[in-house]
Scaffold this motif. Sequence first.
Motif, PDB file in Angstrom:
ATOM      1  N   GLN A 397      46.500 -60.330  -4.382  1.00 55.00           N
ATOM      2  CA  GLN A 397      46.770 -58.905  -4.498  1.00 55.00           C
ATOM      3  C   GLN A 397      46.081 -58.334  -5.734  1.00 55.00           C
ATOM      4  N   THR A 419      45.349 -56.131  -0.704  1.00 50.11           N
ATOM      5  CA  THR A 419      45.169 -57.574  -0.560  1.00 50.11           C
ATOM      6  C   THR A 419      43.718 -57.855  -0.201  1.00 50.11           C
ATOM      7  N   ASP A 438      48.208 -52.570   1.137  1.00 49.29           N
ATOM      8  CA  ASP A 438      49.526 -53.121   1.455  1.00 49.29           C
ATOM      9  C   ASP A 438      50.440 -52.078   2.084  1.00 49.29           C
ATOM     10  N   ASP A 439      50.225 -50.785   1.768  1.00 49.15           N
ATOM     11  CA  ASP A 439      51.050 -49.725   2.325  1.00 49.15           C
ATOM     12  C   ASP A 439      50.538 -49.181   3.648  1.00 49.15           C
ATOM     13  N   LYS A 443      47.664 -52.353   8.666  1.00 48.03           N
ATOM     14  CA  LYS A 443      46.747 -53.178   7.881  1.00 48.03           C
ATOM     15  C   LYS A 443      46.256 -54.401   8.652  1.00 48.03           C
TER      16      LYS A 443
END
Length: 476
Positions: A397, A419, A438-439, A443
Amino acid sequence: MNAVDSVVQAVLYEGYLLYPYRPTSVKNRQRWTFGGVYPHAYAEASGSDPWVAQCECLLRGDARTRVAVRPGFLQVIERTVLEVVQSVADAAAPAELGEPAWRTVPQLDIDERRYTRWQEAAEQHIALPVLGLGELLQAPREIAFSFDATCELEPLADRAGTLRGALRRTRAALQGRVEISAAQVAPDVYRLKTRIVNETPLEYARGLTRDAASLRALVSCHTVLTVEGGTWFSSIDPPDALAAACAACRNIGLWPVLVGDERRTDTMLASPVILYDFPQIAPRSAGDLFDAAEIDEILTLRILTMTDDEKRAMTATDERARALLTRTKGPGGALIGKLHGSLRRVRGFDPAHGAVSRSTAPDDAATRVSPWAELLHARPQLAYVRVAGVEIRSGDQVRLRPRGRADIFDIALSGMVATIESIERDFDDHVHVAVTLDDDPDKEFGMQRMPEHRFFFGPDEIEPLDRSFRQRRGLQ
């Protein structure tokens, strides 16, 4: 003709109703911008609208060759909303012979449905006989057509069965002619000319508004031409020997392209919008969104974000809008995933592979191969890259810190946690870190290397997370 008809339908309803699919939208108040053929008198008075559509294209054949010409268009229907009134004094049309009294209203709510004034459209086709090329060479043909004016009333009742109102649909009378002629331009090569003329009579052409003129226009006018005992030449990519003859063809408001089976060249579509030869509808397209220049996924996601009031306003337009909303309400993640773009095999630019764009969906699993896979393998991914004294690898990350020549899209992602999906080098030995947010709720598409969910940053634009923890792991 199924492949042909699907493209014709997309062309016919191009621009019929555009997102946000509500009658209050300005672009839905100013429709009928494609392929309009207006009454001759109005076109002369306005000085800007066409009164004729013309197509000229080349074919190979002989005197025995037969040609079928199928013109089609949308006829605009004026829909008004009527409400039942108790007092005859309040009624625009008093009751007669036991009929209810009506008054015209801008909208009417009955139970959960809303009805508004609107311009609908109905498909019309001009019936023409199949003609021999030999007879057209001897003398051109001129065939008149007409459509009668109509007025229909659709009663509207509530759940209890009480009559509350009605929709009145009015069509104006239409009148015109189709002219078909042929001329020889080379041995066994002929130019076929088709003209569609709107001769609908008007009493007050100069004072007519464009909306009123649209009721008497041939909207989205097009023609399908089929030849038997001959073949059409591409108007986009003709043989060199016929390039000059093809360039001399004069088309007005129509763009002729080959359609149907690519192995055959017996069908031509004279379209009001520009296409490549052999256009196709994407197989993952679930239905018409009335905007072939857009992508199904984008429009579907936009529709899903509409509020309940906006969706109610959308269903008040007409049944096509209502059906569109019903279809997109619950497509599920699987359908959205199929609509999402992916890389497919690259083929050389060929007008024969043009497409009416409704989506960028993958054709099938077998074609989901990166067209640059061989080149990418020649530049293997890096195992890690050192940033701020820390080795970072795929799966780690980082926090995004765009800098340098970052554009507005990069800046919008500043400070977000991402990531690392891969670390890659280009052919100039520049290092690029591919990340997924990540949000990002989708993804997983980024991990599948699909566009729009996978972003690239330089090593100096990312910040490792929890540096002290990494140092304790011996990664420094």
